[in-house]
Design a protein around this motif. Structure first.
Motif, PDB file in Angstrom:
ATOM      1  N   THR A 181       0.780  -1.049   0.181  1.00  0.00           N
ATOM      2  CA  THR A 181       0.003   0.017  -0.085  1.00  0.00           C
ATOM      3  C   THR A 181       1.002   1.323  -0.011  1.00  0.00           C
ATOM      4  N   SER A 182       0.298   2.458  -0.308  1.00  0.00           N
ATOM      5  CA  SER A 182       0.889   3.496  -0.357  1.00  0.00           C
ATOM      6  C   SER A 182       1.467   3.934   1.135  1.00  0.00           C
ATOM      7  N   GLU A 194       0.092   8.506  -3.291  1.00  0.00           N
ATOM      8  CA  GLU A 194       0.707   8.688  -4.484  1.00  0.00           C
ATOM      9  C   GLU A 194      -0.790   8.389  -5.491  1.00  0.00           C
ATOM     10  N   LEU A 246      -1.831   8.231  -9.675  1.00  0.00           N
ATOM     11  CA  LEU A 246      -1.523   7.906 -11.020  1.00  0.00           C
ATOM     12  C   LEU A 246      -2.603   8.460 -12.029  1.00  0.00           C
ATOM     13  N   VAL A 286      -4.001   5.961  -5.807  1.00  0.00           N
ATOM     14  CA  VAL A 286      -3.472   4.470  -5.609  1.00  0.00           C
ATOM     15  C   VAL A 286      -3.709   3.780  -4.312  1.00  0.00           C
ATOM     16  N   THR A 320       0.073  -1.275  -4.972  1.00  0.00           N
ATOM     17  CA  THR A 320       0.800  -1.792  -5.975  1.00  0.00           C
ATOM     18  C   THR A 320       0.786  -3.299  -5.789  1.00  0.00           C
ATOM     19  N   SER A 358       2.553  -7.031  -7.200  1.00  0.00           N
ATOM     20  CA  SER A 358       3.626  -7.357  -7.904  1.00  0.00           C
ATOM     21  C   SER A 358       3.758  -9.193  -7.958  1.00  0.00           C
ATOM     22  N   SER A 394       3.800  -6.422 -12.745  1.00  0.00           N
ATOM     23  CA  SER A 394       3.488  -5.382 -11.712  1.00  0.00           C
ATOM     24  C   SER A 394       2.321  -4.540 -12.128  1.00  0.00           C
ATOM     25  N   VAL A 446      -1.361  -1.655 -10.757  1.00  0.00           N
ATOM     26  CA  VAL A 446      -1.744  -0.688  -9.430  1.00  0.00           C
ATOM     27  C   VAL A 446      -3.141  -0.998  -9.358  1.00  0.00           C
TER      28      VAL A 446
END
Length: 133
Positions: free
Chosen positions: A21-22, A29, A31, A36, A39, A41, A54, A56
């Motif tokens: 998380t942010s 963040e 985008l 966001v 993120t 991955s 990856s 978001v």
């Protein structure tokens, strides 16, 4: 009058994914102007290579300009957006909130080529998405 926007709780099967998380990164963040939430991955092994993926997860407002989309799987919340303007190396999914005003948007980098395994990993994640009660 200002009020907070509240996104309902949701569930996803993230066993094959690392979710950051942010707040975990120590900052908030945006985008393209959208907040966001996380993120995502993962990695896919193919032959002698490891392919990283990856993405978001963002919050968006639904309006009349939503591009056409195709359900990931019958009965799934997530639908892949068919955006003719998007980069060929990305894939976007729309996850509309039950109230129809907000949506989550998941955007993934598809530059890794692992013989369809990358797309399968993403589609499985998106098909697992459910809004919590």
């Amino acid at each position: 009058m200002q009020s907070d926007i509240v996104v309902p709780a949701f569930e996803m099967d993230c066993r094959d994914w690392l979710v950051v998380t942010s707040e975990d990164l120590g900052h908030t963040e945006d985008l393209d102007g959208a907040p966001v939430l996380a993120t995502l991955s993962t990695a896919v092994a193919a032959e002698d290579e490891l392919h990283s993926i990856s993405g978001v997860l963002m919050v968006g407002l639904l309006d009349d300009d939503v591009p056409p989309a195709i359900e990931v799987r019958e009965g799934a919340v997530a639908a892949e957006m068919l955006d003719v303007d998007s980069d060929a190396g990305t894939s976007r999914f729309l996850l509309p909130c039950p109230d129809g005003k907000l949506a989550l948007v998941a955007e993934f980098d598809l530059r890794a080529d692992a013989g369809g395994r990358v797309r399968h990993r993403i589609e499985e994640l998106m098909a697992s998405f459910r809004w919590s009660a």
